[in-house]
Scaffold this motif. Structure first.
Motif, PDB file in Angstrom:
ATOM      1  N   UNK A  22     -12.748  -2.030  -0.465  1.00  0.00           N
ATOM      2  CA  UNK A  22     -12.324  -2.126  -1.855  1.00  0.00           C
ATOM      3  C   UNK A  22     -12.142  -3.597  -2.216  1.00  0.00           C
ATOM      4  N   UNK A  23     -12.784  -4.013  -3.327  1.00  0.00           N
ATOM      5  CA  UNK A  23     -12.737  -5.417  -3.747  1.00  0.00           C
ATOM      6  C   UNK A  23     -12.338  -5.557  -5.209  1.00  0.00           C
ATOM      7  N   UNK A  24     -11.485  -4.657  -5.678  1.00  0.00           N
ATOM      8  CA  UNK A  24     -11.004  -4.754  -7.042  1.00  0.00           C
ATOM      9  C   UNK A  24     -11.648  -3.738  -7.964  1.00  0.00           C
ATOM     10  N   UNK A  25     -11.417  -3.928  -9.257  1.00  0.00           N
ATOM     11  CA  UNK A  25     -11.914  -3.010 -10.276  1.00  0.00           C
ATOM     12  C   UNK A  25     -12.690  -3.812 -11.307  1.00  0.00           C
TER      13      UNK A  25
ATOM     14  N   UNK B 104     -14.010   0.689 -12.861  1.00  0.00           N
ATOM     15  CA  UNK B 104     -14.473   1.357 -11.641  1.00  0.00           C
ATOM     16  C   UNK B 104     -14.258   0.444 -10.436  1.00  0.00           C
ATOM     17  N   UNK B 105     -13.935   1.049  -9.284  1.00  0.00           N
ATOM     18  CA  UNK B 105     -13.728   0.223  -8.092  1.00  0.00           C
ATOM     19  C   UNK B 105     -15.020  -0.445  -7.639  1.00  0.00           C
ATOM     20  N   UNK B 106     -14.865  -1.630  -7.105  1.00  0.00           N
ATOM     21  CA  UNK B 106     -15.981  -2.384  -6.531  1.00  0.00           C
ATOM     22  C   UNK B 106     -15.899  -2.224  -5.015  1.00  0.00           C
TER      23      UNK B 106
ATOM     24  N   UNK C  62     -19.463  -4.948   1.403  1.00  0.00           N
ATOM     25  CA  UNK C  62     -19.653  -4.878   2.856  1.00  0.00           C
ATOM     26  C   UNK C  62     -18.809  -5.880   3.633  1.00  0.00           C
ATOM     27  N   UNK C  63     -18.275  -6.879   2.986  1.00  0.00           N
ATOM     28  CA  UNK C  63     -17.586  -7.981   3.651  1.00  0.00           C
ATOM     29  C   UNK C  63     -16.073  -7.777   3.664  1.00  0.00           C
ATOM     30  N   UNK C  64     -15.524  -7.460   4.832  1.00  0.00           N
ATOM     31  CA  UNK C  64     -14.087  -7.208   4.948  1.00  0.00           C
ATOM     32  C   UNK C  64     -13.249  -8.402   4.506  1.00  0.00           C
ATOM     33  N   UNK C  65     -13.722  -9.603   4.767  1.00  0.00           N
ATOM     34  CA  UNK C  65     -12.928 -10.794   4.435  1.00  0.00           C
ATOM     35  C   UNK C  65     -12.691 -10.927   2.930  1.00  0.00           C
ATOM     36  N   UNK C  66     -13.529 -10.269   2.117  1.00  0.00           N
ATOM     37  CA  UNK C  66     -13.388 -10.347   0.663  1.00  0.00           C
ATOM     38  C   UNK C  66     -12.699  -9.120   0.071  1.00  0.00           C
ATOM     39  N   UNK C  67     -12.221  -8.224   0.937  1.00  0.00           N
ATOM     40  CA  UNK C  67     -11.488  -7.049   0.454  1.00  0.00           C
ATOM     41  C   UNK C  67     -10.198  -7.499  -0.215  1.00  0.00           C
ATOM     42  N   UNK C  68      -9.816  -6.768  -1.267  1.00  0.00           N
ATOM     43  CA  UNK C  68      -8.584  -7.064  -1.995  1.00  0.00           C
ATOM     44  C   UNK C  68      -7.545  -5.993  -1.724  1.00  0.00           C
ATOM     45  N   UNK C  69      -6.301  -6.337  -1.927  1.00  0.00           N
ATOM     46  CA  UNK C  69      -5.218  -5.387  -1.723  1.00  0.00           C
ATOM     47  C   UNK C  69      -5.299  -4.273  -2.767  1.00  0.00           C
ATOM     48  N   UNK C  70      -4.755  -3.115  -2.418  1.00  0.00           N
ATOM     49  CA  UNK C  70      -4.752  -2.013  -3.395  1.00  0.00           C
ATOM     50  C   UNK C  70      -3.583  -2.145  -4.349  1.00  0.00           C
ATOM     51  N   UNK C  71      -2.565  -2.920  -3.979  1.00  0.00           N
ATOM     52  CA  UNK C  71      -1.472  -3.267  -4.873  1.00  0.00           C
ATOM     53  C   UNK C  71      -0.724  -4.451  -4.270  1.00  0.00           C
TER      54      UNK C  71
END
Length: 175
Positions: free
Chosen positions: A123-126, A130-132, A135-144
């Motif tokens: 998950x990399x934001x909205x 819609x959620x984005x 493939x790159x874990x380092x660019x994942x964003x927090x869910x809150x």
């Protein structure tokens, strides 16, 4: 539990497991050190027969960043239209990184791709409502974001069918 490729010392524990057919998949934390309580998580598997000996086969390093402690929920993709896939089944993975110093992150993996790390989407934001998924874990964003000083440790997430709500419980540094 025995996984040849990892240690089994303190803070090196099974984090989550699911059965798919006759195979159990197990996420396990490892790499405890003086400077890092839990350094990474791995995914391993065992057939039903191998479970009698608790002997698991290492599949891959799952994370050394945002999914060291994790909680996995099996889902029917059609019931969650904002997931990357609309058919079949998948797993939604909630994770935290550095022990008791992390926010909560989310990933998705199709059930039939569980043995393929490249099938993971983070998950990399909205965007445009819609959620984005990337493939790159380092660019994942927090869910809150619940504080500027996150302190999530172990966590557990489930969907409550009666309340129709996701429930997240977690260990926090203070207390």
């Amino acid at each position: 539990i025995y996984i040849k490729e990892i240690n089994r010392g303190g803070f090196e524990v099974p984090a989550e497991g699911i059965m798919i057919g006759e195979t159990m998949y197990l996420w396990h934390t490892t790499d405890h050190s003086e400077t890092k309580t839990m350094g990474r998580s791995v995914l391993a598997k065992a057939s039903r027969a191998e479970l009698n000996n608790a002997n698991f086969t290492y599949l891959y390093d799952f994370s050394s960043d945002k999914f060291i402690n994790l909680s996995v929920v099996r889902v029917k993709n059609s019931e969650w239209p904002l997931l990357p896939q609309n058919t079949g089944e998948g797993i939604v993975i909630f994770g935290s990184g550095t022990y008791r110093s992390s926010h909560v992150f989310m990933a998705y993996q199709p059930l039939n791709g569980i043995e393929n790390k490249s099938a993971l989407r983070y998950f990399a934001g909205v965007k445009n409502g819609k959620p984005v998924w990337i493939k790159d874990e380092s660019k994942a964003l927090t869910i809150f974001n619940f504080s500027s000083d996150p302190r999530v440790g172990e966590l557990s997430v489930s969907f409550n069918e009666y309340l129709k709500r996701w429930i997240l419980l977690y260990n926090h540094d203070l207390p």
